[in-house]
Design an enzyme around this catalytic site. Structure first.
Site, PDB file in Angstrom:
ATOM      1  CE1 TYR A   1      39.671  51.783  42.052  1.00 12.74           C
ATOM      2  CE2 TYR A   1      41.683  50.710  41.281  1.00 12.74           C
ATOM      3  CZ  TYR A   1      40.405  50.629  41.789  1.00 12.74           C
ATOM      4  OH  TYR A   1      39.844  49.393  42.043  1.00 12.74           O
TER       5      TYR A   1
ATOM      6  CD1 TRP B   1      42.413  50.867  36.497  1.00 11.20           C
ATOM      7  CD2 TRP B   1      40.565  49.630  36.319  1.00 11.20           C
ATOM      8  NE1 TRP B   1      41.684  51.048  37.639  1.00 11.20           N
ATOM      9  CE2 TRP B   1      40.546  50.298  37.558  1.00 11.20           C
ATOM     10  CE3 TRP B   1      39.488  48.799  35.985  1.00 11.20           C
ATOM     11  CZ2 TRP B   1      39.494  50.161  38.478  1.00 11.20           C
ATOM     12  CZ3 TRP B   1      38.437  48.663  36.893  1.00 11.20           C
ATOM     13  CH2 TRP B   1      38.451  49.334  38.118  1.00 11.20           C
TER      14      TRP B   1
ATOM     15  CD  GLU C   1      38.561  45.208  38.760  1.00 10.14           C
ATOM     16  OE1 GLU C   1      39.012  44.882  37.645  1.00 10.14           O
ATOM     17  OE2 GLU C   1      39.190  45.944  39.545  1.00 10.14           O
TER      18      GLU C   1
END
Ligand SMILES: [Zn+2]
Length: 181
Positions: free
Chosen positions: A20, A50, A42
């Site tokens: 990512y 995350w 998000e």
């Protein structure tokens, strides 16, 4: 710790944070489906790690109709119940309802502004406070941290990568919105 440092800690090139960081984080996004997916990731991350979201990403995509706004906008109460029982997603009713509401709001922006991307580009540049205000008027479940993370990750705010990170120059070559003005 910056995300550059987090990603560099892993020597594994297949590490989800590493992939990512190296290929998506901070790169400009032009496609509405992808922008919607990133906003949804998000929102789902709020209060969680995350990395958890990155690991669940494929499952989230499958459960949420590929994050196609036009398809998610059609979800009804049955879909909410289905998602509340689907271990692939974050089973948080407000987050699920926000996904559906926000998909409808994306369609509304597409009608008024041509696209979600155009809405963002028309607003740019704004301070973070102003961005948060606009997001709160348009979407649900968009706290300050969520909006900031989304804008950093899609190139609308400067600072995703450290200037000495190898990805920084790569992103500049893609001319992200924060660099255009
Ligand atoms: Zn970096």
């Amino acid at each position: 710790m910056s995300y550059c440092e987090v990603a560099s800690l892993s020597a594994d090139l297949q590490d989800p944070d590493r992939i990512y960081h190296d290929t998506e984080y901070g790169f400009p996004v032009t496609d509405d489906r992808e922008l919607f997916e990133r906003l949804m990731l998000e929102i789902n991350q709020a209060g969680l790690n995350w990395r958890t979201i990155l690991k669940k990403r494929a499952g989230l995509q499958a459960a949420y109709a590929g994050f196609e706004p036009a398809r998610v906008a059609l979800f009804d109460e049955q879909d909410i119940q289905r998602l509340m029982h689907d271990a692939r997603v974050i089973r948080h009713q407000q987050k699920i309802r926000a996904a559906i509401y926000n998909a409808r709001q994306v369609l509304e922006l597409q009608e008024r502004h041509g696209s979600l991307r155009q809405w963002l580009d028309d607003l740019y540049p704004l301070s973070l406070d102003q961005w948060v205000k606009c997001f709160k008027q348009q979407f649900k479940f968009v706290g300050r941290e969520t909006v900031q993370s989304f804008l950093l990750s899609t190139g609308y705010l400067e600072g995703a990568h450290e200037p000495d990170c190898s990805v920084y120059a790569l992103i500049l070559a893609h001319n992200p919105p924060w660099h255009r003005h």
